[in-house]
Design a protein around this motif. Structure first.
Motif, PDB file in Angstrom:
ATOM      1  N   UNK A  24       0.869  -1.179   0.000  1.00 21.95           N
ATOM      2  CA  UNK A  24       0.000   0.000   0.000  1.00 21.95           C
ATOM      3  C   UNK A  24       0.902   1.224   0.000  1.00 21.95           C
ATOM      4  N   UNK A  25       0.499   2.255  -0.734  1.00 27.76           N
ATOM      5  CA  UNK A  25       1.343   3.441  -0.826  1.00 27.76           C
ATOM      6  C   UNK A  25       1.513   4.104   0.541  1.00 27.76           C
ATOM      7  N   UNK A  26       2.598   4.805   0.673  1.00 29.04           N
ATOM      8  CA  UNK A  26       2.905   5.496   1.930  1.00 29.04           C
ATOM      9  C   UNK A  26       1.837   6.539   2.261  1.00 29.04           C
ATOM     10  N   UNK A  27       1.284   7.183   1.255  1.00 25.63           N
ATOM     11  CA  UNK A  27       0.234   8.180   1.489  1.00 25.63           C
ATOM     12  C   UNK A  27      -1.005   7.547   2.120  1.00 25.63           C
ATOM     13  N   UNK A  28      -1.381   6.382   1.617  1.00 27.68           N
ATOM     14  CA  UNK A  28      -2.545   5.682   2.171  1.00 27.68           C
ATOM     15  C   UNK A  28      -2.255   5.264   3.610  1.00 27.68           C
ATOM     16  N   UNK A  29      -1.073   4.755   3.852  1.00 23.82           N
ATOM     17  CA  UNK A  29      -0.690   4.355   5.212  1.00 23.82           C
ATOM     18  C   UNK A  29      -0.736   5.551   6.165  1.00 23.82           C
ATOM     19  N   UNK A  30      -0.212   6.686   5.724  1.00 19.75           N
ATOM     20  CA  UNK A  30      -0.207   7.891   6.564  1.00 19.75           C
ATOM     21  C   UNK A  30      -1.633   8.370   6.837  1.00 19.75           C
ATOM     22  N   UNK A  31      -2.487   8.338   5.806  1.00 19.87           N
ATOM     23  CA  UNK A  31      -3.882   8.734   5.977  1.00 19.87           C
ATOM     24  C   UNK A  31      -4.581   7.829   6.981  1.00 19.87           C
ATOM     25  N   UNK A  32      -4.424   6.513   6.829  1.00 20.26           N
ATOM     26  CA  UNK A  32      -5.062   5.574   7.750  1.00 20.26           C
ATOM     27  C   UNK A  32      -4.536   5.732   9.168  1.00 20.26           C
ATOM     28  N   UNK A  33      -3.256   6.023   9.311  1.00 23.76           N
ATOM     29  CA  UNK A  33      -2.685   6.252  10.640  1.00 23.76           C
ATOM     30  C   UNK A  33      -3.329   7.482  11.272  1.00 23.76           C
ATOM     31  N   UNK A  34      -3.503   8.545  10.488  1.00 25.17           N
ATOM     32  CA  UNK A  34      -4.132   9.757  11.012  1.00 25.17           C
ATOM     33  C   UNK A  34      -5.588   9.513  11.382  1.00 25.17           C
ATOM     34  N   UNK A  35      -6.297   8.730  10.573  1.00 25.19           N
ATOM     35  CA  UNK A  35      -7.683   8.391  10.899  1.00 25.19           C
ATOM     36  C   UNK A  35      -7.718   7.622  12.213  1.00 25.19           C
ATOM     37  N   UNK A  36      -6.862   6.638  12.340  1.00 26.03           N
ATOM     38  CA  UNK A  36      -6.820   5.808  13.549  1.00 26.03           C
ATOM     39  C   UNK A  36      -6.502   6.629  14.793  1.00 26.03           C
ATOM     40  N   UNK A  37      -5.667   7.628  14.654  1.00 28.54           N
ATOM     41  CA  UNK A  37      -5.247   8.464  15.787  1.00 28.54           C
ATOM     42  C   UNK A  37      -6.119   9.716  15.957  1.00 28.54           C
ATOM     43  N   UNK A  38      -7.197   9.818  15.165  1.00 27.75           N
ATOM     44  CA  UNK A  38      -8.069  10.997  15.190  1.00 27.75           C
ATOM     45  C   UNK A  38      -7.261  12.281  14.994  1.00 27.75           C
ATOM     46  N   UNK A  39      -6.342  12.254  14.049  1.00 27.23           N
ATOM     47  CA  UNK A  39      -5.431  13.374  13.846  1.00 27.23           C
ATOM     48  C   UNK A  39      -5.618  14.071  12.500  1.00 27.23           C
ATOM     49  N   UNK A  40      -6.702  13.797  11.798  1.00 32.49           N
ATOM     50  CA  UNK A  40      -6.962  14.524  10.561  1.00 32.49           C
ATOM     51  C   UNK A  40      -7.362  15.956  10.906  1.00 32.49           C
ATOM     52  N   UNK A  41      -6.923  16.915  10.103  1.00 34.15           N
ATOM     53  CA  UNK A  41      -7.281  18.308  10.393  1.00 34.15           C
ATOM     54  C   UNK A  41      -8.714  18.630   9.981  1.00 34.15           C
ATOM     55  N   UNK A  42      -9.666  18.018  10.650  1.00 35.12           N
ATOM     56  CA  UNK A  42     -11.079  18.298  10.380  1.00 35.12           C
ATOM     57  C   UNK A  42     -11.442  19.640  11.000  1.00 35.12           C
ATOM     58  N   UNK A  43     -12.585  20.154  10.612  1.00 32.46           N
ATOM     59  CA  UNK A  43     -13.004  21.436  11.199  1.00 32.46           C
ATOM     60  C   UNK A  43     -13.266  21.323  12.695  1.00 32.46           C
ATOM     61  N   UNK A  44     -13.776  20.189  13.139  1.00 33.01           N
ATOM     62  CA  UNK A  44     -13.989  19.992  14.578  1.00 33.01           C
ATOM     63  C   UNK A  44     -12.649  20.022  15.313  1.00 33.01           C
ATOM     64  N   UNK A  45     -11.646  19.389  14.730  1.00 31.86           N
ATOM     65  CA  UNK A  45     -10.289  19.371  15.290  1.00 31.86           C
ATOM     66  C   UNK A  45      -9.710  20.792  15.311  1.00 31.86           C
ATOM     67  N   UNK A  46      -9.875  21.517  14.201  1.00 33.58           N
ATOM     68  CA  UNK A  46      -9.319  22.868  14.098  1.00 33.58           C
ATOM     69  C   UNK A  46     -10.068  23.870  14.971  1.00 33.58           C
ATOM     70  N   UNK A  47     -11.367  23.658  15.181  1.00 33.46           N
ATOM     71  CA  UNK A  47     -12.139  24.543  16.052  1.00 33.46           C
ATOM     72  C   UNK A  47     -11.639  24.456  17.493  1.00 33.46           C
ATOM     73  N   UNK A  48     -11.270  23.270  17.931  1.00 32.97           N
ATOM     74  CA  UNK A  48     -10.741  23.099  19.291  1.00 32.97           C
ATOM     75  C   UNK A  48      -9.446  23.876  19.483  1.00 32.97           C
ATOM     76  N   UNK A  49      -8.734  24.129  18.402  1.00 29.89           N
ATOM     77  CA  UNK A  49      -7.453  24.836  18.468  1.00 29.89           C
ATOM     78  C   UNK A  49      -7.560  26.289  18.006  1.00 29.89           C
TER      79      UNK A  49
END
Length: 74
Positions: free
Chosen positions: A8-33
């Protein structure tokens, strides 16, 4: 299959890791900061843009899954 050892490409692995760690820069995530002023989804404006909304709940995401032929995620 272990995603980290699979072909699997490194980009997909990084994306899945961020999803698993709840670390995607979603608006809910960015609003908290205090990066954005609202956490509503810019595509559908119906709810808070969190990881679950981006991947499965947003009507636009559902259209993509349907076009890809990936069904049965309800």
């Amino acid at each position: 299959m272990d995603i980290w050892k699979g072909n699997v490409s490194l980009r997909v692995k990084a994306f899945l890791w961020k999803v698993h760690r709840y670390a995607l820069p979603t608006r809910a995530f960015l609003l908290q900061r205090d990066v954005v002023r609202t956490d509503s989804c810019p595509l559908c404006a119906s709810t808070s843009e969190n990881i679950f909304h981006i991947i499965r709940d947003c009507p636009f995401a559902r259209q993509i899954w349907e076009r890809l032929g990936i069904l049965g995620y309800d």
